[in-house]
Design a protein around this motif. Structure first.
Motif, mmCIF file in Angstrom:
data_model
loop_
_atom_site.group_PDB
_atom_site.id
_atom_site.type_symbol
_atom_site.label_atom_id
_atom_site.label_comp_id
_atom_site.label_asym_id
_atom_site.label_seq_id
_atom_site.Cartn_x
_atom_site.Cartn_y
_atom_site.Cartn_z
ATOM 1 N N ARG A 1 27.825 39.731 42.628
ATOM 2 C CA ARG A 1 29.157 39.343 42.209
ATOM 3 C C ARG A 1 29.601 38.047 42.346
ATOM 4 O O ARG A 1 29.451 37.574 43.498
ATOM 5 C CB ARG A 1 30.264 40.136 42.776
ATOM 6 N N PRO A 2 29.869 37.184 41.422
ATOM 7 C CA PRO A 2 30.395 35.785 41.610
ATOM 8 C C PRO A 2 31.912 35.651 41.952
ATOM 9 O O PRO A 2 32.264 34.698 42.250
ATOM 10 C CB PRO A 2 29.897 35.187 40.197
ATOM 11 N N GLU A 3 32.669 36.888 41.703
ATOM 12 C CA GLU A 3 34.165 36.992 41.985
ATOM 13 C C GLU A 3 34.500 38.250 42.214
ATOM 14 O O GLU A 3 33.783 39.121 41.811
ATOM 15 C CB GLU A 3 34.886 35.995 40.924
ATOM 16 N N GLY A 4 35.861 38.566 42.733
ATOM 17 C CA GLY A 4 36.215 39.752 43.319
ATOM 18 C C GLY A 4 36.854 40.763 42.052
ATOM 19 O O GLY A 4 36.809 41.863 42.204
ATOM 20 N N THR A 5 37.901 39.995 41.092
ATOM 21 C CA THR A 5 38.577 40.873 40.375
ATOM 22 C C THR A 5 37.943 41.695 39.175
ATOM 23 O O THR A 5 38.442 42.815 39.194
ATOM 24 C CB THR A 5 39.437 39.723 39.556
ATOM 25 N N ALA A 6 36.823 41.409 38.653
ATOM 26 C CA ALA A 6 36.051 42.168 37.704
ATOM 27 C C ALA A 6 35.876 43.455 38.375
ATOM 28 O O ALA A 6 35.748 44.538 37.685
ATOM 29 C CB ALA A 6 34.939 41.414 37.199
ATOM 30 N N GLY A 7 35.154 43.455 39.794
ATOM 31 C CA GLY A 7 34.683 44.718 40.058
ATOM 32 C C GLY A 7 35.968 45.658 40.512
ATOM 33 O O GLY A 7 35.880 46.735 40.404
ATOM 34 N N VAL A 8 37.095 45.218 40.986
ATOM 35 C CA VAL A 8 38.351 45.906 41.118
ATOM 36 C C VAL A 8 38.782 46.314 39.955
ATOM 37 O O VAL A 8 39.136 47.687 39.899
ATOM 38 C CB VAL A 8 39.318 45.011 42.057
ATOM 39 N N VAL A 9 38.801 45.808 38.873
ATOM 40 C CA VAL A 9 39.048 46.380 37.391
ATOM 41 C C VAL A 9 38.199 47.270 36.894
ATOM 42 O O VAL A 9 38.730 48.575 36.603
ATOM 43 C CB VAL A 9 39.329 45.371 36.438
ATOM 44 N N ARG A 10 36.727 47.266 37.189
ATOM 45 C CA ARG A 10 35.967 48.074 36.957
ATOM 46 C C ARG A 10 36.303 49.477 37.561
ATOM 47 O O ARG A 10 36.006 50.520 37.045
ATOM 48 C CB ARG A 10 34.626 47.634 37.241
ATOM 49 N N ALA A 11 36.459 49.296 38.776
ATOM 50 C CA ALA A 11 36.728 50.503 39.754
ATOM 51 C C ALA A 11 37.822 51.136 39.461
ATOM 52 O O ALA A 11 38.117 52.249 39.342
ATOM 53 C CB ALA A 11 36.625 50.161 41.247
ATOM 54 N N PHE A 12 38.913 50.505 38.806
ATOM 55 C CA PHE A 12 40.236 50.938 38.679
ATOM 56 C C PHE A 12 40.074 51.856 37.335
ATOM 57 O O PHE A 12 40.738 52.882 37.009
ATOM 58 C CB PHE A 12 41.371 50.022 38.279
ATOM 59 N N VAL A 13 39.337 51.330 36.583
ATOM 60 C CA VAL A 13 38.866 52.156 35.141
ATOM 61 C C VAL A 13 37.943 53.230 35.297
ATOM 62 O O VAL A 13 38.472 54.328 34.921
ATOM 63 C CB VAL A 13 38.354 51.204 34.035
#
Length: 404
Positions: free
Chosen positions: A79-91
């Motif tokens: 992972r190069p940054e944190g937001t995308a993974g959090v959004v993926r987990a949210f969905v």
């Protein structure tokens, strides 16, 4: 000798590790005060996640990702940054289908293959917060004020830069007017800006080339082309920050280049780490959940690069705490060890495993920053007592082991 990879450093120095831990403890405490709860996401994700969220035209995806095909022939990356993974987990966990606000914070390791330099490493750490389901401008203000509270608690000086990126109602027309402006200056702007003109025109405003910046001083300003709703929201945000004593500068060149970013964009800047540099950044991304196959959900977040802050953190004076246990002779070692292990249930404890004289134990307890040095020797063993020195108040006394 096998060495660590370039740009991937050990946090081994005692002072650095204390600063790092203090930052995490402070930021976590403040995030919880704002109603956020912790989320942990994997360090390894499908590459498609970042291509869709960060954007294929970005330098992160185009040049900087640690990307490879695993043994299952999956296209994955660190992972190069944190937001995308959090959004993926949210969905993925169907939180987008719940009619509740979700406020999540994270901290962890990120990876980017860029030129290592002071404050920028190939393996680095971020702390971030993401809020889903709340469109009220008060949430934008809350995240900005949270970052302020974190930096203030750490003794870090900063300048806040603020902008509005508009929304789907006003951004398309502005983008068209900006592209028209860029076409008139096609031969004058740098190669990166020429490329971005076609792929991501808003990003040209963030160009670091001084000649380009001179040209863009006359470019159309998005702030002057906001629709009524965006203009009202930005004025409301400014008013809230004013009410809470949060100083800021409006920076019309502060941008986020992807379509799902909208309205509020902000950066916290420090001039104490060499050149003026962002130490935190965030903004509203109301369409990202939808971009990643979730239901349309308003969202806003920020991220802080921890390594950039290490030299800026003002550590509190560390007072002595806990106990040091030492034995004066071999026969006392197992007894003092047993007493120390019981004390660990409630207190910080360091135990010396070797029989030493009193001077050596006092020196070891001082290194451990213990408040109490507890000694067991032959006389204490026979009497069922312990010799104790309070290193903070410079007093000493004997106490029965059972009473201790």
């Amino acid at each position: 000798m096998i060495r660590s990879l370039r740009g991937m450093n050990d946090t081994l120095d005692i002072e650095d590790s204390q600063r790092f831990s203090y930052f995490i403890q402070t930021a976590t405490r403040i995030a919880k005060n704002y109603g956020f709860r912790f989320i942990e996401t994997p360090q390894l994700e499908e590459t498609a996640l970042f291509k869709r969220s960060v954007g294929e035209s970005s330098d992160i995806v185009g040049k900087e990702m640690y990307q490879f095909t695993d043994k299952g022939k999956n296209d994955v990356c660190l992972r190069p940054e944190g937001t995308a993974g959090v959004v993926r987990a949210f969905v993925q966990n169907k939180y987008d289908r719940q009619d509740t606000v979700q406020r999540l914070f994270y901290h962890g390791t990120m990876f980017r293959y860029e030129r290592p330099q002071k404050g920028r490493l190939r393996q680095f750490h971020q702390f971030g917060c993401e809020s889903f389901g709340e469109s009220n401008i008060l949430e934008d203000a809350s995240l900005i004020l949270m970052v302020r509270d974190i930096f203030s608690a750490l003794g870090i000086n900063f300048t806040l830069k603020l902008n509005s990126l508009g929304d789907q109602n006003c951004m398309p027309a502005y983008r068209d007017s900006l592209v028209s402006f860029l076409q008139k200056h096609q031969e004058e702007i740098c190669e990166d800006c020429q490329r971005r003109k076609s792929t991501n025109p808003i990003r040209v405003l963030d160009c670091k080339n001084s000649h380009c910046q001179d040209i863009y001083a006359n470019a159309p300003k998005l702030m002057q082309n906001l629709c009524e709703e965006c203009d009202t929201d930005f004025k409301a945000l400014s008013s809230i920050l004013d009410e809470h004593g949060m100083a800021y500068e409006i920076d019309t060149h502060l941008v986020r280049g992807l379509d799902y970013y909208s309205k509020t964009a902000f950066e916290f800047i420090s001039t104490e780490i060499g050149a003026q540099s962002a130490i935190a950044g965030g903004g509203r991304y109301d369409r990202l959940v939808e971009f990643l196959d979730g239901r349309a959900t308003p969202a806003i977040g920020f991220a802080i690069g921890i390594e950039r802050l290490m030299e800026l953190i003002q550590m509190p004076e560390i007072s002595r705490e806990g106990y040091y246990f030492g034995a004066m002779d071999e026969n006392s070692i197992h007894t003092i060890y047993a007493i120390g292990m019981k004390k660990r249930v409630s207190d910080k404890v360091t135990i010396g495993y070797k029989a030493r004289n009193l001077k050596a134990h006092l020196k070891a307890s001082d290194k451990a920053n213990a408040q109490y040095c507890v000694i067991l020797g032959e006389n204490e063993l026979n009497n069922g007592t312990l010799w104790v020195k309070d290193l903070l108040n410079k007093t000493e006394f004997e106490i029965p082991q059972k009473e201790f």
